[in-house]
Design a protein around this motif. Structure first.
Motif, PDB file in Angstrom:
ATOM      1  N   ILE A 108     103.274 101.158 -46.029  1.00 34.78           N
ATOM      2  CA  ILE A 108     104.482 100.917 -46.819  1.00 34.78           C
ATOM      3  C   ILE A 108     104.843 102.139 -47.661  1.00 34.78           C
ATOM      4  CG2 ILE A 108     105.679  99.248 -48.303  1.00 34.78           C
ATOM      5  CD1 ILE A 108     104.495  98.017 -45.804  1.00 34.78           C
ATOM      6  N   HIS A 109     103.866 102.941 -48.037  1.00 42.07           N
ATOM      7  CA  HIS A 109     104.174 104.174 -48.757  1.00 42.07           C
ATOM      8  C   HIS A 109     105.139 105.022 -47.930  1.00 42.07           C
ATOM      9  CE1 HIS A 109     100.786 103.113 -51.350  1.00 42.07           C
ATOM     10  NE2 HIS A 109     100.007 103.074 -50.276  1.00 42.07           N
ATOM     11  N   GLN A 110     104.834 105.191 -46.666  1.00 40.26           N
ATOM     12  CA  GLN A 110     105.693 105.977 -45.785  1.00 40.26           C
ATOM     13  C   GLN A 110     107.044 105.298 -45.593  1.00 40.26           C
ATOM     14  OE1 GLN A 110     103.294 106.247 -42.251  1.00 40.26           O
ATOM     15  NE2 GLN A 110     101.999 107.896 -43.055  1.00 40.26           N
ATOM     16  N   THR A 111     107.024 103.971 -45.453  1.00 43.95           N
ATOM     17  CA  THR A 111     108.266 103.224 -45.287  1.00 43.95           C
ATOM     18  C   THR A 111     109.184 103.426 -46.485  1.00 43.95           C
ATOM     19  OG1 THR A 111     107.333 101.526 -43.840  1.00 43.95           O
ATOM     20  CG2 THR A 111     109.230 100.890 -45.152  1.00 43.95           C
ATOM     21  N   CYS A 112     108.630 103.330 -47.685  1.00 45.23           N
ATOM     22  CA  CYS A 112     109.466 103.460 -48.879  1.00 45.23           C
ATOM     23  C   CYS A 112     109.968 104.889 -49.040  1.00 45.23           C
ATOM     24  CB  CYS A 112     108.686 103.017 -50.113  1.00 45.23           C
ATOM     25  SG  CYS A 112     109.745 102.363 -51.421  1.00 45.23           S
ATOM     26  N   ASP A 113     109.146 105.866 -48.681  1.00 44.97           N
ATOM     27  CA  ASP A 113     109.613 107.253 -48.696  1.00 44.97           C
ATOM     28  C   ASP A 113     110.792 107.428 -47.735  1.00 44.97           C
ATOM     29  OD1 ASP A 113     107.676 107.969 -50.529  1.00 44.97           O
ATOM     30  OD2 ASP A 113     106.323 108.865 -49.041  1.00 44.97           O
ATOM     31  N   GLU A 114     110.700 106.820 -46.576  1.00 41.13           N
ATOM     32  CA  GLU A 114     111.769 106.908 -45.580  1.00 41.13           C
ATOM     33  C   GLU A 114     113.060 106.277 -46.106  1.00 41.13           C
ATOM     34  OE1 GLU A 114     111.976 105.836 -40.882  1.00 41.13           O
ATOM     35  OE2 GLU A 114     111.664 104.131 -42.230  1.00 41.13           O
ATOM     36  N   VAL A 115     112.943 105.096 -46.692  1.00 43.30           N
ATOM     37  CA  VAL A 115     114.107 104.416 -47.257  1.00 43.30           C
ATOM     38  C   VAL A 115     114.744 105.264 -48.352  1.00 43.30           C
ATOM     39  CG1 VAL A 115     114.825 102.450 -48.687  1.00 43.30           C
ATOM     40  CG2 VAL A 115     113.407 102.074 -46.657  1.00 43.30           C
ATOM     41  N   ASN A 116     113.918 105.801 -49.252  1.00 51.08           N
ATOM     42  CA  ASN A 116     114.445 106.599 -50.356  1.00 51.08           C
ATOM     43  C   ASN A 116     115.150 107.850 -49.853  1.00 51.08           C
ATOM     44  OD1 ASN A 116     113.510 104.805 -52.281  1.00 51.08           O
ATOM     45  ND2 ASN A 116     111.584 105.880 -52.597  1.00 51.08           N
ATOM     46  N   GLU A 117     114.565 108.509 -48.861  1.00 52.76           N
ATOM     47  CA  GLU A 117     115.192 109.713 -48.323  1.00 52.76           C
ATOM     48  C   GLU A 117     116.532 109.378 -47.666  1.00 52.76           C
ATOM     49  OE1 GLU A 117     114.262 113.494 -45.322  1.00 52.76           O
ATOM     50  OE2 GLU A 117     112.869 111.807 -45.423  1.00 52.76           O
ATOM     51  N   HIS A 118     116.567 108.279 -46.914  1.00 48.74           N
ATOM     52  CA  HIS A 118     117.807 107.871 -46.263  1.00 48.74           C
ATOM     53  C   HIS A 118     118.895 107.565 -47.291  1.00 48.74           C
ATOM     54  CE1 HIS A 118     120.631 105.733 -43.693  1.00 48.74           C
ATOM     55  NE2 HIS A 118     120.530 104.691 -44.505  1.00 48.74           N
ATOM     56  N   LEU A 119     118.561 106.791 -48.318  1.00 49.66           N
ATOM     57  CA  LEU A 119     119.570 106.437 -49.317  1.00 49.66           C
ATOM     58  C   LEU A 119     120.033 107.672 -50.092  1.00 49.66           C
ATOM     59  CD1 LEU A 119     118.170 103.053 -50.697  1.00 49.66           C
ATOM     60  CD2 LEU A 119     120.056 103.408 -49.093  1.00 49.66           C
ATOM     61  N   ARG A 120     119.130 108.614 -50.321  1.00 47.12           N
ATOM     62  CA  ARG A 120     119.518 109.857 -50.993  1.00 47.12           C
ATOM     63  C   ARG A 120     120.496 110.648 -50.115  1.00 47.12           C
ATOM     64  NH1 ARG A 120     118.059 114.797 -50.182  1.00 47.12           N
ATOM     65  NH2 ARG A 120     116.294 114.204 -48.863  1.00 47.12           N
ATOM     66  N   GLU A 121     120.195 110.738 -48.833  1.00 44.04           N
ATOM     67  CA  GLU A 121     121.086 111.455 -47.925  1.00 44.04           C
ATOM     68  C   GLU A 121     122.463 110.794 -47.864  1.00 44.04           C
ATOM     69  OE1 GLU A 121     117.707 113.201 -44.782  1.00 44.04           O
ATOM     70  OE2 GLU A 121     119.233 111.779 -44.095  1.00 44.04           O
ATOM     71  N   VAL A 122     122.465 109.484 -47.710  1.00 47.17           N
ATOM     72  CA  VAL A 122     123.737 108.759 -47.615  1.00 47.17           C
ATOM     73  C   VAL A 122     124.548 108.933 -48.889  1.00 47.17           C
ATOM     74  CG1 VAL A 122     124.776 106.455 -47.469  1.00 47.17           C
ATOM     75  CG2 VAL A 122     122.933 107.094 -45.905  1.00 47.17           C
ATOM     76  N   LYS A 123     123.886 108.825 -50.044  1.00 44.63           N
ATOM     77  CA  LYS A 123     124.610 108.939 -51.311  1.00 44.63           C
ATOM     78  C   LYS A 123     125.206 110.330 -51.486  1.00 44.63           C
ATOM     79  CE  LYS A 123     124.244 107.586 -56.167  1.00 44.63           C
ATOM     80  NZ  LYS A 123     125.127 108.648 -56.691  1.00 44.63           N
ATOM     81  N   SER A 124     124.481 111.354 -51.047  1.00 44.29           N
ATOM     82  CA  SER A 124     124.996 112.717 -51.209  1.00 44.29           C
ATOM     83  C   SER A 124     126.285 112.918 -50.432  1.00 44.29           C
ATOM     84  CB  SER A 124     123.946 113.740 -50.780  1.00 44.29           C
ATOM     85  OG  SER A 124     123.799 113.782 -49.369  1.00 44.29           O
ATOM     86  N   ILE A 125     126.378 112.315 -49.259  1.00 53.96           N
ATOM     87  CA  ILE A 125     127.597 112.406 -48.454  1.00 53.96           C
ATOM     88  C   ILE A 125     128.671 111.491 -49.034  1.00 53.96           C
ATOM     89  CG2 ILE A 125     128.589 112.099 -46.165  1.00 53.96           C
ATOM     90  CD1 ILE A 125     126.513 114.359 -46.342  1.00 53.96           C
ATOM     91  N   ALA A 126     128.293 110.270 -49.356  1.00 51.08           N
ATOM     92  CA  ALA A 126     129.253 109.275 -49.831  1.00 51.08           C
ATOM     93  C   ALA A 126     129.931 109.715 -51.123  1.00 51.08           C
ATOM     94  CB  ALA A 126     128.556 107.931 -50.020  1.00 51.08           C
ATOM     95  N   ASP A 127     129.157 110.278 -52.050  1.00 46.54           N
ATOM     96  CA  ASP A 127     129.734 110.704 -53.324  1.00 46.54           C
ATOM     97  C   ASP A 127     130.823 111.757 -53.129  1.00 46.54           C
ATOM     98  OD1 ASP A 127     128.136 109.009 -54.774  1.00 46.54           O
ATOM     99  OD2 ASP A 127     126.720 110.548 -55.441  1.00 46.54           O
ATOM    100  N   GLU A 128     130.634 112.615 -52.177  1.00 46.23           N
ATOM    101  CA  GLU A 128     131.595 113.699 -51.956  1.00 46.23           C
ATOM    102  C   GLU A 128     132.925 113.201 -51.388  1.00 46.23           C
ATOM    103  OE1 GLU A 128     129.859 116.753 -49.613  1.00 46.23           O
ATOM    104  OE2 GLU A 128     128.310 117.240 -51.105  1.00 46.23           O
ATOM    105  N   ILE A 129     132.891 112.092 -50.659  1.00 47.90           N
ATOM    106  CA  ILE A 129     134.126 111.608 -50.040  1.00 47.90           C
ATOM    107  C   ILE A 129     134.690 110.369 -50.738  1.00 47.90           C
ATOM    108  CG2 ILE A 129     133.530 112.612 -47.802  1.00 47.90           C
ATOM    109  CD1 ILE A 129     132.741 109.832 -46.823  1.00 47.90           C
ATOM    110  N   GLY A 130     134.061 109.962 -51.833  1.00 48.31           N
ATOM    111  CA  GLY A 130     134.609 108.867 -52.621  1.00 48.31           C
ATOM    112  C   GLY A 130     134.303 107.482 -52.105  1.00 48.31           C
ATOM    113  N   VAL A 131     133.145 107.313 -51.477  1.00 46.83           N
ATOM    114  CA  VAL A 131     132.751 105.982 -51.032  1.00 46.83           C
ATOM    115  C   VAL A 131     131.397 105.630 -51.633  1.00 46.83           C
ATOM    116  CG1 VAL A 131     134.023 106.277 -48.871  1.00 46.83           C
ATOM    117  CG2 VAL A 131     131.566 106.673 -48.888  1.00 46.83           C
ATOM    118  N   GLY A 132     131.080 104.350 -51.632  1.00 46.38           N
ATOM    119  CA  GLY A 132     129.810 103.871 -52.124  1.00 46.38           C
ATOM    120  C   GLY A 132     129.193 102.889 -51.148  1.00 46.38           C
ATOM    121  N   PHE A 133     127.914 102.579 -51.360  1.00 52.00           N
ATOM    122  CA  PHE A 133     127.220 101.592 -50.540  1.00 52.00           C
ATOM    123  C   PHE A 133     126.477 100.630 -51.452  1.00 52.00           C
ATOM    124  CE2 PHE A 133     127.977 104.844 -47.422  1.00 52.00           C
ATOM    125  CZ  PHE A 133     128.217 104.132 -46.256  1.00 52.00           C
ATOM    126  N   ILE A 134     126.498  99.362 -51.063  1.00 54.23           N
ATOM    127  CA  ILE A 134     125.880  98.317 -51.876  1.00 54.23           C
ATOM    128  C   ILE A 134     125.065  97.387 -50.981  1.00 54.23           C
ATOM    129  CG2 ILE A 134     127.920  96.805 -51.729  1.00 54.23           C
ATOM    130  CD1 ILE A 134     127.323  96.004 -54.672  1.00 54.23           C
TER     131      ILE A 134
END
Length: 456
Positions: A108-134
């Motif tokens: 689960i340590h690896q799983t949570c690292d994967e989730v965190n990295e994915h959400l960080r990547e998505v947020k970095s793109i989303a913030d630039e184009i004015g969208v969010g995810f919930i």
């Protein structure tokens, strides 16, 4: 939703159908954890769903992930519909929700690292184009017509069929999100025990992860509206599978169930061929109306297995499918919950002892109570809150027994990933209860506030 499968060559013997699933059997040291989660995208200025195409769109997010973080394209009929990298894939749900299907990982340590990295990547793109995810189990405000169907052939066929069976299939496709975990088995007997525990205790996961109390702008009277949606769609391919608890259940019994589920499609040369309502049994005989004279391959069988949607599903692994999408802590808690129950034999036996006396009506009543009342439900004198507490204790013991270390040995096991669930047990409040309290209290009925406070 699944991408086209690569299962193998022609089916020449009936036994190959069960053998395909049995190929998933592997020794305990090779067991892995695959976590999937979906989240809704929206435009920050309008709070409306993002479309497929345009400057602020799901396509723009996929292109950003591709260009900035090295994901590889998946295209269908010219459309960018997904990404792959390092054993994981990012895909589109029918209404435009974004899904991460994680790589098979060891802990689960690896799983949570994967989730965190994915959400960080998505947020970095989303913030630039004015969208969010919930992360929610159901779209809180949006109507069916506000959520455009994504350009995937599979979804076009499913959408047409779901409008004819049950009452909520198109709602499931466009306006619900989940988090699930995929787990391995060692033998057929191990698969059987895990499937029985998975189905019997899926309502506990539904209760603990309940996170969809709103629909079309107001409270819907339930804690998990998503659960209610799944209870009222295509009955042929959903539900609690009572036959799994019959004596003699195994791979072949699951094959017989799957053969009775009407088909959706056959995938050929990059296109989905309409086989809606047709029979895989006829396909095996070369009598499928969609492809007269042609017999299926194991890839066709693998595809068909992805069109079954029970609360727990067998492929070459078992999928736990009962939980609402939610905040990031619960994206890590869901695999921890099930790994604790499933990947230690002592915990698995204790979980089975807890549920083996239940009959099919009790299990179904649990499912209903979990969706409607979450931890507040009671069935045949069993209080869901008390049951969840006992199940969580078993899961925690299983994780302690696994002793999967993290942070280079500084963290002795995976039990801390259950903390979000422990807090729910201590308070009696699920995410849905928290949302309702906010809505009735400090939000003063203004559901727009959910986006600022609960987005990733």
């Amino acid at each position: 939703m699944s991408i086209p499968q690569s299962g193998g060559g022609p089916i020449e013997r009936h036994e190959q159908l069960a053998e395909y699933m049995a190929e998933g059997c592997k020794p305990k040291e090779d067991w892995r954890i695959g976590t999937e989660h979906e989240k809704f995208g929206y435009c920050k200025d309008s709070l409306k769903p993002i479309p497929y195409d345009g400057e602020r769109s799901i396509k723009a997010v996929l292109e950003g992930l591709r260009d900035r973080y090295g994901w590889n394209e998946v295209r269908e009929s010219g459309y960018l519909i997904g990404l792959t990298k390092d054993g994981a894939n990012v895909s589109l749900e029918p209404g435009g929700a974004l899904e991460l299907s994680g790589a098979p990982l060891c802990n689960i340590h690896q799983t949570c690292d994967e989730v965190n990295e994915h959400l960080r990547e998505v947020k970095s793109i989303a913030d630039e184009i004015g969208v969010g995810f919930i992360g929610l189990g159901a779209a809180p405000q949006w109507t069916h017509d506000e959520m455009p169907l994504m350009p995937k052939g599979r979804y076009k066929l499913m959408d047409a069929y779901q409008g004819r069976v049950g009452t909520t299939g198109t709602t499931m496709m466009r306006r619900t999100c989940t988090v699930q975990v995929n787990l391995d088995f060692a033998t057929e007997a191990d698969m059987v025990q895990k499937m029985r525990v998975a189905l019997a205790l899926q309502p506990v996961a539904t209760a603990l992860f309940a996170n969809s109390p709103f629909f079309e702008g107001k409270p819907n009277g339930m804690r998990s509206y998503r659960s209610w949606v799944w209870r009222n769609m295509d009955a042929a391919r959903t539900g609690m599978l009572p036959f799994v608890f019959d004596e003699g259940f195994g791979f072949e019994a699951y094959v017989q169930y799957a053969l009775d589920v009407p088909m959706y499609f056959v995938y050929r040369d990059g296109k989905y061929i309409d086989a809606l309502g047709q029979s895989f049994r006829d396909f095996l005989k070369g009598e499928l109306p969609a492809l007269p004279g042609e017999k299926p391959t194991l890839s066709d069988w693998a595809d068909h297995l992805t069109t079954l949607f029970p609360e727990a599903r067998v492929k070459k692994f078992i999928e736990m499918r009962g939980a609402d999408g939610g905040p990031w802590r619960r994206l890590c808690a869901l695999p921890a919950f099930w790994v604790g129950l499933m990947y230690d034999q002592g915990a698995l036996d204790a979980a089975w002892d807890l549920v083996k006396g239940w009959d099919a009506p009790t299990r179904e009543a649990m499912r209903v109570a979990a969706g409607d009342q979450a931890l507040g439900g009671t069935v045949n004198g069993i209080k869901m809150h008390d049951l969840a507490r006992e199940v969580l204790d078993i899961a925690e013991a299983g994780l302690k027994a696994r002793a999967a270390e993290g942070a280079g040995g500084l963290i002795p096991d995976e039990t801390h990933f259950l903390n979000a669930l422990k807090e729910s047990i201590a308070s009696g409040q699920t995410p849905a209860d928290e949302l309702l309290a906010k809505y009735k209290g400090e939000w003063n009925g203004d559901l727009d506030r959910i986006y600022a406070e609960y987005s990733y």
